[in-house]
Every structure is written in C-alpha cells, then in structure tokens.
Scaffold this active site. Structure first.
Site, mmCIF file in Angstrom:
data_model
loop_
_atom_site.group_PDB
_atom_site.id
_atom_site.type_symbol
_atom_site.label_atom_id
_atom_site.label_comp_id
_atom_site.label_asym_id
_atom_site.label_seq_id
_atom_site.Cartn_x
_atom_site.Cartn_y
_atom_site.Cartn_z
ATOM 1 N N SER A 90 0.841 -1.199 0.000
ATOM 2 C CA SER A 90 0.000 0.000 0.000
ATOM 3 C C SER A 90 0.879 1.253 0.000
ATOM 4 O O SER A 90 1.664 1.444 -0.919
ATOM 5 C CB SER A 90 -0.961 -0.051 1.197
ATOM 6 O OG SER A 90 -2.042 0.812 1.021
ATOM 7 N N GLU A 181 -2.042 13.821 13.388
ATOM 8 C CA GLU A 181 -2.263 15.182 12.895
ATOM 9 C C GLU A 181 -1.579 15.408 11.543
ATOM 10 O O GLU A 181 -2.179 15.937 10.606
ATOM 11 C CB GLU A 181 -1.734 16.204 13.916
ATOM 12 C CG GLU A 181 -1.916 17.647 13.490
ATOM 13 C CD GLU A 181 -1.362 18.622 14.519
ATOM 14 O OE1 GLU A 181 -1.279 19.829 14.198
ATOM 15 O OE2 GLU A 181 -1.006 18.188 15.633
ATOM 16 N N HIS A 240 -7.361 -6.216 0.684
ATOM 17 C CA HIS A 240 -6.210 -5.312 0.635
ATOM 18 C C HIS A 240 -5.057 -5.796 1.512
ATOM 19 O O HIS A 240 -3.898 -5.633 1.157
ATOM 20 C CB HIS A 240 -6.660 -3.915 1.066
ATOM 21 C CG HIS A 240 -5.600 -2.868 0.973
ATOM 22 N ND1 HIS A 240 -4.893 -2.633 -0.199
ATOM 23 C CD2 HIS A 240 -5.095 -2.000 1.896
ATOM 24 C CE1 HIS A 240 -4.025 -1.646 0.008
ATOM 25 N NE2 HIS A 240 -4.125 -1.268 1.270
#
Length: 260
Positions: A90, A181, A240
């Site tokens: 990925s 964040e 996946h």
C-alpha cells in the site's frame, strides 16, 4: 535504532542471507509484517522498517513519498546494505516504487503489494475522524478503546489493526504511536500518483488481492508504462491486507519471485 540524517527510524532485523527490506502501509507498523518476515528470514536477512510518522519511528511535519523514498535510500546507505530486494504494501508500495525508479542501481527485486502507481482519491477520512474521536488520554484499556471505536468502524479486524497504534503512557492513559495530525494534513499526498516519468526494466512483481479494489485490470496499462517487465499476480480470496489474509499464498509467490 539508526540515524538517517535527521530521522532515527525504528527497525528490526531478522535472519541471514541476501537482504530484504519490508515497508508497511498507512496506519501500519513493522509488526504487521512480523509473521511473514519471520518466514522470509529463514532464507533472507529481513529488515522490517517503521516509516516516518508510524510505529516507533519519529514524527515529522514532512510526510510524502519524496522524503520517505529518501529515508529508504539513507537507510540502505547507513546500513551498507548491498542491493536489497524491497517489498512494499500500500503506502509502502508507493514509497518503494518512488525509490526504485529514482535509484535503479540500489536494489535487486521489487515487490509491490496491492497498490498501483495511480492517483487514489482521499478515502481514509472516516478512519481518521474515528481515531481522533477517541479520548486516548483518559481511556483505561484497549477493550474500552475497541468498544468506543466500534461505533464508527464495524470491522473487528480493521479495529485491531488500527489499535496496534495505541501505546500506554507511563503516567497513565494512552497515546498514538503514529502522527495522526500530520497524516491527516498530508493525506492527499499519500493518495497521489507516481509523478516520476522514469521507467525500469528490472525485476518487479505486483501482487493484488482478488477482493481488493486497489489494483484494477485497467491499471495494468500504467503499471507497464513504468515497469515494462512487471509480473502481475492476483491472490484469490484476499482483500487489501494480502499478507494478513493469505500469508501462505503470498509467501509462495514471494519465494518464487525472489529466487528468479
């Protein structure tokens, strides 16, 4: 630990033999590949690496494939690793592709697991929102975190994968290992396509899960433009997370390809 310029990336080394580096995906850690890494370590010297802003590696405001590919190049140079093979899943697959195209003389085999070199629209916002909604500093157990997270993420396996990012603080409560964040701030960069117009005819294999939507038949055109000799394999019954869902089938493919 090892110093990569200004980045001390966390890694684990297993086994002996030809070198093999494994890169995890978004929200992942090197532990996601530990089971398969141990199997591969019976034949190779395996380096499992936490990418920046993930696992036990440091946090940084810079988070894109350019800097992560640089991290990989510096890692190889710092450890004096001779032409390793690279496996990336990925997000780790895009890091590996970026590195491979820019540094064709630094690697041997490349395996890209369930990702294509194309643009992916942002599709992780629900996960990010759910993780941000957890009061990690006040929860008392992982079971409590799992129960709260289940309101927004119904898949148990996905919750367990995400909750591996929780670590207990000495003073009580929990915190995220990953830099949530900065990941959210740069999530569009993580979905971007390969901007390099370089190509390589070295040994490359793409592996996709038959039940995954990440690599479609029409993506073969772009894959073959960048990697003209690429071998493309599909593992039946896998989504996946190919390495977690069909580890034996993936291991067989990897061993066959890496020995070629």
């Amino acid at each position: 630990m090892c110093i990569f310029g200004d980045m001390e990336l966390n890694y684990k080394k297993l086994g002996e033999g030809k070198p093999l580096i494994i890169l995890h995906g978004l929200f992942g850690t090197l532990d996601n590949w530990m089971t398969l890494g141990k199997s591969l370590a019976e034949h190779y010297q395996v380096y499992l690496v936490d990418q920046r802003n993930h696992g036990l590696s440091p946090h940084s405001d810079r988070f894109n494939y350019d800097v992560m590919a640089d991290d990989l190049a510096e890692f190889i140079e710092m450890h004096r690793i001779e032409r390793p093979s690279i496996i990336g899943h990925s997000m780790g697959g895009k890091t590996a592709m970026t590195f491979a195209l820019r540094h064709p003389d630094m690697w041997d085999h490349l395996v890209v697991v369930d990702i294509a070199p194309k643009v992916y629209p942002v599709h992780h916002q629900q996960i990010i929102d759910a993780l941000k909604s957890l009061p990690v500093e006040s929860i008392t157990s992982r079971n409590e975190a799992d129960e709260m997270l289940s309101r927004d993420i119904t898949d148990f396996g996905q919750r367990q994968f995400l909750l591996k990012n929780l670590q207990r603080k000495k003073e009580g409560g929990f915190e995220w290992k990953m830099n949530l964040e900065v990941i959210e701030k740069n999530i569009e960069d993580i979905g971007r396509g390969m901007e390099d117009r370089l190509t390589t005819e070295k040994k490359v294999m793409f592996v996709r899960g038959a039940k995954s939507h990440y690599v479609k038949d029409e993506d073969y055109i772009l894959i073959n433009q960048l990697f003209p000799t690429a071998r493309i394999e599909t593992i039946a019954g896998a989504g996946h997370w190919v390495h977690a869902e069909k580890p034996e089938e993936l291991l067989d493919l990897l061993m066959d390809f890496l020995r070629s």
